[in-house]
Design an enzyme around this catalytic site. Structure first.
Site, PDB file in Angstrom:
ATOM      1  CG  ASP A   1      -2.148  -0.820   1.077  1.00 55.97           C
ATOM      2  OD1 ASP A   1      -2.312  -1.417  -0.006  1.00 55.97           O
ATOM      3  OD2 ASP A   1      -2.932  -0.910   2.042  1.00 55.97           O
TER       4      ASP A   1
ATOM      5  CG  ASN B   1      -5.806  10.654  -4.785  1.00 57.93           C
ATOM      6  OD1 ASN B   1      -5.121  10.961  -5.759  1.00 57.93           O
ATOM      7  ND2 ASN B   1      -6.241   9.431  -4.572  1.00 57.93           N
TER       8      ASN B   1
ATOM      9  CG  ASP C   1      -4.541   9.000 -11.982  1.00 56.78           C
ATOM     10  OD1 ASP C   1      -4.941   8.302 -11.026  1.00 56.78           O
ATOM     11  OD2 ASP C   1      -5.310   9.502 -12.833  1.00 56.78           O
TER      12      ASP C   1
ATOM     13  CG  ASP D   1      -3.356   2.885  -1.807  1.00 59.99           C
ATOM     14  OD1 ASP D   1      -4.518   2.458  -1.750  1.00 59.99           O
ATOM     15  OD2 ASP D   1      -2.644   3.047  -0.789  1.00 59.99           O
TER      16      ASP D   1
END
Length: 301
Positions: A178, A186, A195, A221
């Site tokens: 992760d 984000n 991204d 993720d």
């Protein structure tokens, strides 16, 4: 018959195929009528190719059946077709019309050549379309098992591959990864940067793996690695390199220098494991690495 693929302009994905039929009858009638203009002869074209049984007569001059005279027949051979071109010269017409008949015969040859090039063009266009369809089909097959953003194998591919590993009854290591605090990335920098961060991590991790190791993006993720490496010290060395490389590689965005870190959990498969139990052990190992403060790894033996 012509078929042509239709693609979405934005995503370049094929959304359908347009199928149509080109009727050359009107074009042929126009050409023949112009060719016969001022000539006292009649003409009839008969198709003897495949599928012509129901409608063999492609063209017949007006008044053909009522006109009495001598009939001359010429065979025109085309790709997959054979035409019989009949010329009828009225008996009472002047001898000079015979020269016109010769002209008509030449016109028939010209027509056959034109149609040949039309057929050849359609064949070439069909081959080009078939090549494009094969290419797009290959791309679609690729996307079935690949993540669009990172180009890594996706969850569908992961499920197939881990089932294969269990069917081989060989020991392997399952690794779950992760990105630390990805939601904050984000929220603070936007999904476009998010991204970029995913691609950034995928590129670094993939570059550190052995050829036989498989890297997957399962979603969000969350990444996963399946490796046949089961020696604990070597697995530890692999995971250390991954954590260190990602944490020490700068990701630049709009003038900012940003660092990512990873939490990693790994579990070496046991003889009594199945897919569910191994994934549970791996998830628990990932949870342990997050409890330790993230940017680290934990291996379940």
């Amino acid at each position: 018959m012509i078929d042509y693929p239709v693609f979405n302009l934005d995503s370049n994905e094929m959304i359908g195929v347009v199928v149509g039929v080109v009727d050359l009858t009107v074009y042929m009638n126009s050409v023949i009528q112009h060719s016969l203009n001022g000539i006292h002869s009649k003409i009839k074209i008969i198709d003897t190719g495949i599928g012509s049984k129901d409608f063999p007569i492609m063209y017949k001059s007006k008044g053909w059946d009522l006109t009495k005279g001598t009939i001359f027949t010429r065979k025109v051979t085309l790709p997959n077709r054979v035409w019989l071109v009949e010329f009828k010269q009225a008996n009472e017409k002047q001898e000079q019309d015979l020269w016109g008949l010769v002209g008509i015969a030449c016109a028939g040859v010209i027509i056959s050549v034109l149609v040949y090039f039309i057929v050849a063009f359609q064949r070439g266009e069909k081959e080009r379309i078939e090549a494009q369809l094969k290419l797009k089909t290959k791309e679609l097959q690729f996307l079935v098992t690949r993540d669009v953003l990172t180009k890594l194998r996706n969850r569908r591919s992961f499920n197939q591959y881990i089932d294969k590993m269990f069917s081989r009854e060989t020991t392997f290591t399952l690794i779950s990864i992760d990105i630390d605090k990805f939601k904050s990335i984000n929220d603070n920098y936007g999904h476009v940067f998010g991204d970029q961060a995913l691609i950034h991590v995928a590129t670094i991790v993939h570059g550190l793996l052995a050829k036989e190791d498989k890297l997957f993006r399962l979603g969000g993720d969350e990444f996963s690695i399946i490796t046949q490496q089961i020696n604990v010290p070597e697995v530890e060395q692999m995971l250390f390199k991954i954590c260190h490389a990602v944490n020490n590689t700068i990701l630049r965005y709009k003038g900012d220098e940003i660092y990512c870190s990873l939490s990693i959990g790994a579990a070496i498969s046991h003889d009594d494991d199945d897919v569910e139990t191994l994934m549970t052990r791996t998830d628990n190992a990932l949870y342990e690495s997050k409890k330790k403060g993230r940017n680290c790894f934990f291996i379940s033996l």
